[in-house]
Scaffold this motif. Structure first.
Motif, PDB file in Angstrom:
ATOM      1  N   GLY A 220      -4.030  -5.650  -0.279  1.00 38.89           N
ATOM      2  CA  GLY A 220      -3.996  -5.392  -1.727  1.00 38.89           C
ATOM      3  C   GLY A 220      -5.584  -4.546  -1.501  1.00 38.89           C
ATOM      4  N   ALA A 221      -6.040  -4.689  -3.032  1.00 36.16           N
ATOM      5  CA  ALA A 221      -6.717  -3.738  -3.498  1.00 36.16           C
ATOM      6  C   ALA A 221      -7.681  -4.488  -3.994  1.00 36.16           C
ATOM      7  CB  ALA A 221      -6.424  -2.790  -4.451  1.00 36.16           C
TER       8      ALA A 221
ATOM      9  N   TRP B  29      -8.074  -9.165  -7.090  1.00 35.91           N
ATOM     10  CA  TRP B  29      -7.646  -8.560  -6.114  1.00 35.91           C
ATOM     11  C   TRP B  29      -5.919  -8.026  -6.289  1.00 35.91           C
ATOM     12  CZ3 TRP B  29      -2.620 -10.073  -4.287  1.00 35.91           C
ATOM     13  CH2 TRP B  29      -2.873  -9.363  -3.044  1.00 35.91           C
ATOM     14  N   SER B  30      -5.407  -6.703  -5.981  1.00 38.12           N
ATOM     15  CA  SER B  30      -4.032  -6.226  -6.833  1.00 38.12           C
ATOM     16  C   SER B  30      -3.502  -5.586  -5.930  1.00 38.12           C
ATOM     17  CB  SER B  30      -4.762  -4.850  -7.431  1.00 38.12           C
ATOM     18  OG  SER B  30      -6.030  -5.003  -8.568  1.00 38.12           O
ATOM     19  N   THR B  31      -1.928  -6.116  -6.736  1.00 41.42           N
ATOM     20  CA  THR B  31      -0.678  -6.308  -5.177  1.00 41.42           C
ATOM     21  C   THR B  31       0.359  -5.093  -6.479  1.00 41.42           C
ATOM     22  OG1 THR B  31       1.050  -7.088  -4.473  1.00 41.42           O
ATOM     23  CG2 THR B  31       0.472  -8.330  -6.304  1.00 41.42           C
ATOM     24  N   GLY B  32       0.338  -4.275  -5.359  1.00 36.60           N
ATOM     25  CA  GLY B  32       1.910  -4.000  -5.927  1.00 36.60           C
ATOM     26  C   GLY B  32       3.498  -4.696  -6.005  1.00 36.60           C
TER      27      GLY B  32
ATOM     28  N   HIS C 123     -11.863   1.118  -1.955  1.00 37.02           N
ATOM     29  CA  HIS C 123     -12.690   1.479  -1.505  1.00 37.02           C
ATOM     30  C   HIS C 123     -14.308   0.882  -2.217  1.00 37.02           C
ATOM     31  CE1 HIS C 123     -16.558   2.286   1.286  1.00 37.02           C
ATOM     32  NE2 HIS C 123     -15.434   2.405   2.454  1.00 37.02           N
ATOM     33  N   PRO C 124     -14.551   0.047  -2.046  1.00 41.25           N
ATOM     34  CA  PRO C 124     -15.491  -0.838  -2.843  1.00 41.25           C
ATOM     35  C   PRO C 124     -16.255   0.517  -3.582  1.00 41.25           C
ATOM     36  CG  PRO C 124     -15.677  -1.891  -0.536  1.00 41.25           C
ATOM     37  CD  PRO C 124     -14.960  -0.232  -0.138  1.00 41.25           C
TER      38      PRO C 124
ATOM     39  N   ILE D 150      -7.942   3.733  -8.010  1.00 39.82           N
ATOM     40  CA  ILE D 150      -6.846   2.453  -6.803  1.00 39.82           C
ATOM     41  C   ILE D 150      -5.981   3.262  -6.771  1.00 39.82           C
ATOM     42  CG2 ILE D 150      -5.648   0.307  -7.660  1.00 39.82           C
ATOM     43  CD1 ILE D 150      -7.822   0.179 -10.049  1.00 39.82           C
ATOM     44  N   TRP D 151      -5.199   3.399  -5.614  1.00 43.61           N
ATOM     45  CA  TRP D 151      -4.722   4.481  -5.216  1.00 43.61           C
ATOM     46  C   TRP D 151      -3.044   3.096  -5.156  1.00 43.61           C
ATOM     47  CZ3 TRP D 151      -5.123   9.791  -4.301  1.00 43.61           C
ATOM     48  CH2 TRP D 151      -6.315  10.190  -3.742  1.00 43.61           C
ATOM     49  N   VAL D 152      -1.990   3.768  -5.108  1.00 41.64           N
ATOM     50  CA  VAL D 152      -0.823   2.939  -5.183  1.00 41.64           C
ATOM     51  C   VAL D 152       0.186   3.930  -4.842  1.00 41.64           C
ATOM     52  CG1 VAL D 152      -0.447   3.660  -7.900  1.00 41.64           C
ATOM     53  CG2 VAL D 152       0.500   1.072  -6.665  1.00 41.64           C
ATOM     54  N   ASP D 153       1.456   3.449  -4.058  1.00 38.78           N
ATOM     55  CA  ASP D 153       2.713   4.542  -3.963  1.00 38.78           C
ATOM     56  C   ASP D 153       4.024   3.977  -4.204  1.00 38.78           C
ATOM     57  OD1 ASP D 153       3.177   2.601  -2.328  1.00 38.78           O
ATOM     58  OD2 ASP D 153       2.533   2.910  -0.633  1.00 38.78           O
TER      59      ASP D 153
END
Ligand code: DHE
Length: 687
Positions: free
Chosen positions: A523-524, A535-538, A579-580, A585-588
C-alpha cells in the motif's frame, strides 16, 4: 500429442456492442422446444445452430446468455439485453466502428472484435486482445448469423429442439490424458496456477476450479481462458508463450479431473534440508563493506531462481545469489543485517549483508509452496527479540513454521487448517498469505487466506505460542501498515474488502468495501488534501485506486472509510508506492491484458489527486511491476519483467528521479526482475 489449433481461437464475446437501426423491427419468434418429433422449423434451426456456435466457442464461460445452458460467465459483458445496450451505444455517438445497425454491430463484434472496443466491459474498459480475433475461421458463416439473430432476439428462456450436451467431455469418468500429460499438468498447475486457485483448486485470488465447476465449462471454454487470460488478472499463458495450444488443451482437461492431493511435510523432513553454511560465530561482527549496505536493493530475479544485491548509490550489481525457484519476497531482520528470501518452492535462504560481498549463510525448505517470510522485530518491556526468530508462511502444506533467526533451524510448525469465517465450514487448505511483525508487541500478524482470519501469533514463547484469531473476511492476501504502524490493512481480495486491524488493541476495527480485487502490495501512505492521512490500494479487477482514511483521531469522519477513488487507464494493478517525502503516488497495471497498459505506469500528484498526473510506458516489451524507493527517498525503481528466454528483453530496472519524474538510469539484462526491497525502507516499513 495431437495438434488442435482451434483451442486458442475459441469464442469470447467480450466486445459485443452494436449499431443503430432504430430499434428491433424483426418479427422472428424464437421457438421453445417442441415435444413432438417433427422436423425443426426455420426458427428452431436458427436456435439450434446458434447453440452449436455458442458451444463451439465456449461463449458461456465468459458471458451470461439467457437460455444457453451454463452460460453464466462474468468475464465478458452480460448479453441478456445486448441489443438494447448496443442500440443505446449507437445513439450515443460513442461507437466508431463500421456497422450501421444493431445486427451489423453484433456481427462485427464476432468477426472483427477489435473494430470497436466499448468503454465499459462489466465496469472496466474493454481490453484489446481479449476477444479472439479469428472467430470467423472457427465458426461457419451460418453459425455466426444464427448467433447474431439469437443475440438480437435474446429470449428469456429458450432451448434448442435438439438437446446439446451440457458437459462436453466426461473426463472424470474416462480420463483423456496420458500419464505423461497428467504428470506435466500436475507439475505446471502447481508452479503456475496453484498460487491463485489453490492446490486443491478451491479458489482464492482466482476462482475455484473443482470438477463440478470446470466440467460445466468444458475443455474449449477453459482453454480459451487459459490461453487468452482475462482482464481481471488471469495471465494469458498462451499468448505469452508459456503454453502451446496443445499444452493449453491438456491443462483444460486436467482441470476437469479431481485435483491430486500433495504430501505433507514434517519437521524431520525440513531438518534434512537445513544447512548452516556460515555458522554465527564465523560471521563478521561489523560490516566488512564500505558500501552503504542499508541502501542495498535486494532484487528478485524470478526465473533465474536468484536475487541480485544492487548498490542503491552506484547501481552496481554487487552479487547474484542462488536462492529458490521463483523467489517471491525478501524481508530484512530487525537490524537489517540479514535478508530472508522465500521461494515459491518453500526454500528459505538467509543472506548476510555485512560480509564484504553479501553471501548466503543458511538455508532450509519448510514447505513445497510458500509466499511469505517475516522476522521478530520487537524490543521493549517483554524482551529483545531483534534478529531472534523467523517465520515462514506456507501455501502447501497449509501451515507456518517458526525458525531460529540466526541459523534457520526450524523448530515449530503450526497448522492453519480450520473453519471459514463466514460459514464456519472446514477448509482443508487455508494458506498463509502476508505476515508482518508488530511494532508494539512480540507478535506476528499472520493472514490466513481461505478462512479469512487474521492471527496474532505471540512469539515470546515460540514453542508454545498463544494465538488470537480475529475474524475478518475470506481470501486475505497482501497488505501494509498505516503511517503510524499501529493499524495493519490487508486486502481480502475476492471479498472486495480491506480489513483493518488495530495491533495495539488486538482487534478488527473495520472491513472496508472496495472495488474488485484490491491488491496493495504493502500500500501507500500519504496525506490527502481533503481527507487527511490515507492508505491507498490498487485493484486487479478494477481500474481504480482506492484511498482509505487512517486517522481516527484527527479525521474521525473519514477513518476506515473509502474516501477517494482515482480512475486509472486500466485494471490489473499489482503494486502502488510512495515515500513520505515524495509528491507522487506511483502505480502499475502489470496484469492488464493489453500489453501496452501492462508496461504502463502512472503517477498521481498528492496535491491534486483527482486523476493521474501522467502515465507512460517504461519499456517497449514486458510488464512494468513493483516500485521501491532508495534509502533517501529521492529515486524510485521500477521493474521491467521480461522473458527469460528472450535475450535483450529478459528484463531491467528503470530508475526515475522522484521529484522531476525524469529517467535517470537503467540496469539492463536482469532475468525477469520483479520485487525489489531496499534494506532501510523494508526494515522501517516505509511506503
Ligand atoms: Fe505475490 C507479495 C502471494 C503472484 C510478486 N505475494 C505477496 C504476498 C503474498 C503473495 C501472500 C505478501 C507477502 C507478505 O507481505 O508477507 N503472489 C501471491 C500469490 O498467491 C500470487 C497471486 C500467485 C502466485 O502463484 O504466486 C502472486 N506475486 C505474484 C506475481 O505474479 C508477482 C508479480 C511476481 C512473482 O513473484 O511471481 C508477485 N508478491 C510479489 C511481490 C510481493 C508479493 C514483489 C511483495 C510486495 C511488497 O512490496 O512487499
Amino acid at each position: 500429442m495431437k495438434r488442435k489449433w482451434f483451442l486458442w481461437t475459441a469464442v469470447i464475446l467480450v466486445t459485443a456492442g452494436l449499431a443503430a437501426c432504430g430499434g428491433k423491427t424483426s418479427t422472428l419468434t424464437l421457438p421453445t422446444p417442441s415435444a413432438e418429433m417433427s422436423a425443426p422449423t426455420a426458427e428452431e434451426a436458427t436456435v439450434n445452430l446458434a447453440f452449436e456456435g455458442f458451444k463451439k466457442g465456449g461463449c458461456g464461460a465468459c458471458h451470461i446468455i439467457p437460455g444457453v445452458p451454463g452460460a453464466q460467465g462474468t468475464l465478458g459483458p452480460d448479453l441478456s439485453q445486448i441489443a438494447e445496450v448496443v442500440e443505446e451505444r449507437l445513439k450515443s455517438g460513442e461507437y466508431h466502428g463500421k456497422a450501421n445497425n444493431v445486427v451489423d454491430y453484433l456481427r462485427e463484434s464476432i468477426v472483427d472484435p477489435e473494430a470497436y472496443l466499448p468503454s465499459d466491459c462489466n465496469g472496466t474498459p474493454c481490453q484489446k486482445g481479449l476477444m479472439p480475433t479469428n472467430l470467423s475461421a472457427l465458426l461457419s458463416p451460418a453459425e455466426i448469423e444464427a448467433i447474431v439473430q439469437y443475440l438480437y432476439h435474446v429470449p428469456e428462456k429458450v432451448e434448442p429442439s435438439t438437446p446439446i450436451e451440457e458437459v462436453p467431455d466426461s473426463i472424470a469418468s474416462s480420463p483423456l490424458l496420458t500419464e505423461d500429460e497428467f504428470a506435466w499438468a500436475k507439475q505446471v498447475y502447481f508452479e503456475r496456477c496453484a498460487g491463485c486457485h489453490g492446490t486443491l483448486r478451491k479458489g482464492a485470488t482466482g476462482p475455484a476450479l473443482t470438477p463440478d465447476i470446470t466440467q460445466t465449462k468444458g475443455t474449449l471454454a477453459l482453454a480459451t481462458i487459459i490461453f487468452n487470460g482475462t482482464p481481471r488478472g488471469m495471465p494469458d499463458w498462451g499468448r505469452q508463450g508459456f503454453f502451446t495450444p496443445e499444452q493449453t488443451e491438456i491443462m483444460a482437461k486436467f482441470l476437469q479431473m479431481e485435483p491430486p492431493s500433495p504430501p505433507e511435510m514434517a519437521l524431520d523432513q525440513m531438518k534434512q534440508t537445513w544447512k548452516v553454511l556460515v555458522p554465527p560465530a564465523q560471521r563478521p561482527s561489523q560490516p566488512q563493506t564500505r558500501r552503504d549496505w542499508q541502501n542495498y536493493f535486494v532484487v528478485t530475479l524470478r526465473d533465474a531462481g536468484q536475487v541480485a544485491i544492487i548498490d542503491g548509490d552506484t547501481y552496481e550489481v554487487v552479487v547474484k545469489i542462488d536462492t529458490g525457484y521463483a523467489v517471491h519476497i525478501s524481508r530484512m531482520s530487525a537490524t537489517g543485517r540479514y535478508v530472508y528470501v522465500i521461494g515459491r518452492d518453500g526454500r528459505l535462504s538467509m543472506l548476510d549483508l555485512w560480509s564484504e560481498i553479501p553471501q548466503k549463510v543458511a538455508e532450509v525448505q519448510t514447505c513445497y509452496d510458500a509466499r511469505s517470510v517475516e522476522v521478530s522485530k520487537y524490543k521493549g518491556e517483554w524482551g529483545d527479540f531483534t534478529d531472534r526468530y523467523a517465520i515462514v508462511g506456507c501455501y502447501w502444506p497449509p501451515h507456518f513454521v517458526i525458525l531460529d533467526g540466526q541459523t534457520l533451524e526450524p523448530f515449530k510448525i503450526v497448522s492453519t487448517r480450520g473453519y471459514t469465517v463466514d460459514t464456519e465450514e472446514f477448509h482443508p487448505e487455508p494458506r498463509v498469505a502476508s505476515i508482518v511483525a508488530s511494532h508494539f508487541k512480540p507478535e506476528w500478524i499472520v493472514n490466513v487466506k481461505e478462512i479469512g482470519q487474521i492471527w496474532l501469533v505471540n512469539y515470546s514463547d515460540p514453542r508454545n505460542p498463544t494465538i488470537k484469531m480475529i475474524e475478518a473476511a475470506r481470501y486475505l492476501h497482501d497488505g501494509g501498515w498505516d503511517a503510524t504502524k499501529r493499524y495493519f490493512l490487508v486486502a481480502a481480495n475476492q471479498s472486495n474488502k480491506v480489513a483493518v486491524v488495530d495491533t495495539l488493541e488486538g482487534k478488527l476495527v473495520a472491513l472496508v468495501d472496495t472495488p474488485a480485487v484490491p491488491h496493495p502490495g504493502r500500500g501507500a501512505n500519504w496525506v490527502d488534501p481533503q481527507f487527511g492521512p490515507v492508505w491507498s490500494t490498487g485493484h486487479l479487477g478494477d481500474a481504480a485506486i482506492t484511498s482509505i482514511g487512517t486517522d481516527p483521531l484527527g479525521h474521525p469522519d473519514y477513518a476506515w472509510k473509502a474516501v477517494r477513488e482515482i480512475t486509472l487507464p486500466g485494471a490489473g494493478s499489482l503494486f502502488i508506492k510512495t515515500h513520505p517525502t515524495s509528491p507522487w503516488i506511483w502505480v502499475d497495471m502489470t496484469l492488464n491484458s493489453d500489453p501496452q497498459l501492462a508496461r504502463t505506469i502512472c503517477v498521481v500528484a498528492k496535491a491534486e489527486p483527482s486523476k493521474p498526473y501522467k502515465c507512460w510506458e517504461v519499456a517497449d516489451y514486458g510488464r512494468a511491476t513493483h516500485f521501491e524507493y532508495n534509502r533517501q527517498g529521492s529515486e524510485i525503481w521500477v521493474s521491467v519483467w521480461g522473458a527469460a528466454d528472450k535475450p535483450g528483453q529478459t528484463g531491467e530496472i528503470v530508475i526515475y528521479d522522484d521529484r522531476t519524474l525524469q529517467e535517470k538510469a537503467r540496469i539492463p539484462d536482469l532475468i525477469t526482475p520483479t520485487g525489489k526491497f531496499n534494506v532501510y525502507n523494508t526494515v522501517n516499513d516505509i511506503y
